[in-house]
Design an enzyme around this catalytic site. Structure first.
Site, PDB file in Angstrom:
ATOM      1  N   CYS A  37       0.840  -1.526  -0.196  1.00  0.00           N
ATOM      2  CA  CYS A  37       0.165  -0.150   0.227  1.00  0.00           C
ATOM      3  C   CYS A  37       1.154   1.480  -0.150  1.00  0.00           C
ATOM      4  O   CYS A  37       1.720   1.103  -0.525  1.00  0.00           O
ATOM      5  CB  CYS A  37      -0.903   0.713   1.234  1.00  0.00           C
ATOM      6  SG  CYS A  37      -0.292  -0.035   2.971  1.00  0.00           S
ATOM      7  N   PHE A  38       0.732   2.224   0.306  1.00  0.00           N
ATOM      8  CA  PHE A  38       1.079   3.331   0.665  1.00  0.00           C
ATOM      9  C   PHE A  38       2.792   3.638   1.616  1.00  0.00           C
ATOM     10  O   PHE A  38       3.641   4.159   0.623  1.00  0.00           O
ATOM     11  CB  PHE A  38       0.207   4.641   0.888  1.00  0.00           C
ATOM     12  CG  PHE A  38       1.254   5.950   0.786  1.00  0.00           C
ATOM     13  CD1 PHE A  38       1.806   6.630  -0.060  1.00  0.00           C
ATOM     14  CD2 PHE A  38       0.709   7.356   1.886  1.00  0.00           C
ATOM     15  CE1 PHE A  38       2.330   7.871  -0.451  1.00  0.00           C
ATOM     16  CE2 PHE A  38       1.024   8.354   0.720  1.00  0.00           C
ATOM     17  CZ  PHE A  38       1.901   8.145   0.162  1.00  0.00           C
TER      18      PHE A  38
END
Length: 527
Positions: free
Chosen positions: A468-469
């Protein structure tokens, strides 16, 4: 069952990043357009008082606002791509087709059952127009539902092949064939079910509004408390992109969600004051100020012989939080060593949002100080109250510092730099930091990949790699083989979370580069 549900929720949370992370880009472009068309700024910057620049700014902001009214389509495609295990491009294309089928199927069903309201009576009716087609107003939830359905069928049947004359109907075409009747049936079902869902959402929104500051506190605290599970995105997303975060009519167009309303209001120069719903997007107060105070407290309370090492850890983490709003490197530096501090941090985050609400501050700051100034300054002080946001931030910095320092020293917490031996401090230290910063991110991350894979139990122990981020998300065959100390000491991980077969390794903004290199090292095809 609990573990399986957690796996599904974490996969969903990860998939949400595809559509969610593209929206701040639209916001920044809208902010830029607003700067170029701001009459007040033109008084101080004469070069802005130009028809070409004004027209270009109007074009930017006007074009990007269209994204906000089509979030259903964006989330359907983005979530399908994010949740697809393979052939992601085909999953996204299928989602577009299914979205078009769904809205027309729902429109036809509502028409046949005589449930469509007149086009001039849409406001307050629970219906809206999507891509020129009148349907029930499902907002971003339509995209989420269709994204989940498409990705599920795609993952199950995208590699199904036939022989002979039917060979052409295999793969993604078979997925599309299966989804046609599913989508039509879903449109009929939701046509009858969604009005009740709308009532539930409206009741929840009313409850939150009535609880006022308590609801704001609960929202801010939960958004931080769920960080260890990776599910915090499920808290703020509905408030930013659905009617839970507010509904407002701007320039004749109805917008739902705090982020959408704010961006639409940025592009409307006639507004005197911003909507109060933007408070749901003011989550950056603790990111820019509070955690900076926490870092200073941890540094001042660390042992004298460890202060150099603690600087190497906390300074880059603090800058990342202030500039980009990425907080996990700091939070994971004390989350496991002193969980009580994380609970306090979550509570202070919620209280900070309450204070902003009490002072009627409309400024937002979800992604760091750069976004904060881009979004708020061009709109002026009267609309956003952004100087008060900064003043409250300074106060929050002091509150964090004194509370963290008191708790750490009072209860002798083993925060970074206070461990019993220098070797334990190494758990939080990014080895050879000064040498590594001289190399590029590509080269730096590539050198740790063999160590990373070995610390995860080897090639055969890794079933799936994603990110993810800020986190490398993995499915691991045998988590007992995972060596957390090596991941932290030798690969620069800020934290490691193990839940069932799910392993999350926190690397911050460089995680996408690490994921790419892991894929290459393991021989995983990159789509």
């Amino acid at each position: 069952m609990k573990e399986k549900l957690m796996n599904k929720l974490q996969a969903f949370s990860k998939g949400m990043f595809v559509p969610v992370l593209i929206l701040p880009i639209a916001g920044i472009i809208i902010a830029l357009g607003n700067i170029l068309t701001n009459a007040r700024l033109a008084e101080y910057l004469p070069f802005l008082n130009n028809k070409v620049i004004f027209g270009f700014g109007k074009l930017l902001s006007g074009s990007l606002v269209s994204i906000l009214v089509n979030l259903g389509l964006i989330f359907a495609v983005g979530l399908s791509i994010g949740l697809a295990n393979k052939k992601k491009a085909e999953a996204g294309f299928t989602a577009v087709l299914i979205f078009l089928i769904f809205i027309n199927a729902m429109n036809n069903y509502l028409s046949v059952t005589e449930k469509l309201v007149p086009a001039d009576a849409l406001r307050g009716s629970g219906q809206t127009t999507v891509l020129g087609v009148q349907i029930l107003d499902m907002g971003v939830f339509l995209g989420i539902i269709l994204g989940i359905v498409v990705s599920y069928i795609h993952n199950k049947y995208c590699e199904k092949e036939f022989k002979g004359a039917f060979q052409i109907y295999g793969g993604s075409r078979f997925v599309f064939i299966l989804l046609i009747p599913i989508t039509v049936i879903l449109a009929v079902l939701l046509s009858n079910i969604w009005p009740f869902v709308q009532q539930g959402i409206s009741a929840l929104g009313t409850f939150i509004q009535k609880t006022n500051n308590f609801g704001i506190f609960l929202y801010g605290a939960l958004e931080r408390l769920l960080i260890p599970t990776g599910l915090h995105h499920l808290v703020y997303t509905p408030f930013l992109y659905s009617s839970l975060g507010g509904v407002a009519e701007i320039g004749g167009q109805v917008y739902e969600g705090a982020r959408n309303i704010y961006f639409a209001e940025m592009a409307d120069p006639n507004l005197v004051q911003l909507s109060k719903s933007v408070i749901w997007d003011a989550r950056g107060l603790s990111k820019m100020f509070g955690l900076l105070g926490a870092c200073l407290a941890m540094y001042h309370t660390s042992k004298k012989e460890n202060k150099t090492k603690i600087k190497a850890l906390l300074i880059p983490a603090a800058f990342t939080s202030i500039l980009a709003g990425v907080t996990e490197p700091i939070e994971f530096s004390f989350m496991f060593a002193a969980p009580i501090l994380f609970v306090i941090h979550s509570g202070l985050t919620g209280l900070g949002m309450v204070v902003l609400n009490l002072f009627d501050v409309r400024a937002i700051g979800p992604n760091g100080i750069i976004d904060f100034f881009l979004y708020n300054v061009p709109l002026g002080i009267s609309k956003t109250g952004w100087p008060m946001f900064l003043l409250i931030g300074v106060f929050q910095f002091a509150v964090y510092y004194f509370i963290f320092r008191f708790i750490i020293t009072k209860f002798k917490l083993k925060t970074p730099g206070r461990e019993d031996t220098p070797e334990e401090t190494r758990l939080y230290y990014k080895s050879d930091y000064k040498e590594k910063v001289k190399a590029s991110d590509e080269k730096k991350s590539a050198t740790i990949i063999p160590i990373l894979v070995e610390a995860l139990g080897g090639r055969d122990n890794i079933l799936k790699v994603d990110n993810c981020f800020t986190r490398l998300r993995l499915i691991i065959k045998d988590t007992s083989l995972v060596k957390e100390d090596r991941l932290k000491n030798e690969t620069g991980a800020s934290g490691v979370i193990i839940k069932g077969e799910n392993v999350q390794v926190i690397y911050g903004l460089k995680v996408s580069t690490i994921k790419k290199n892991v894929d290459e090292y393991l021989g995983i095809a990159i789509e």
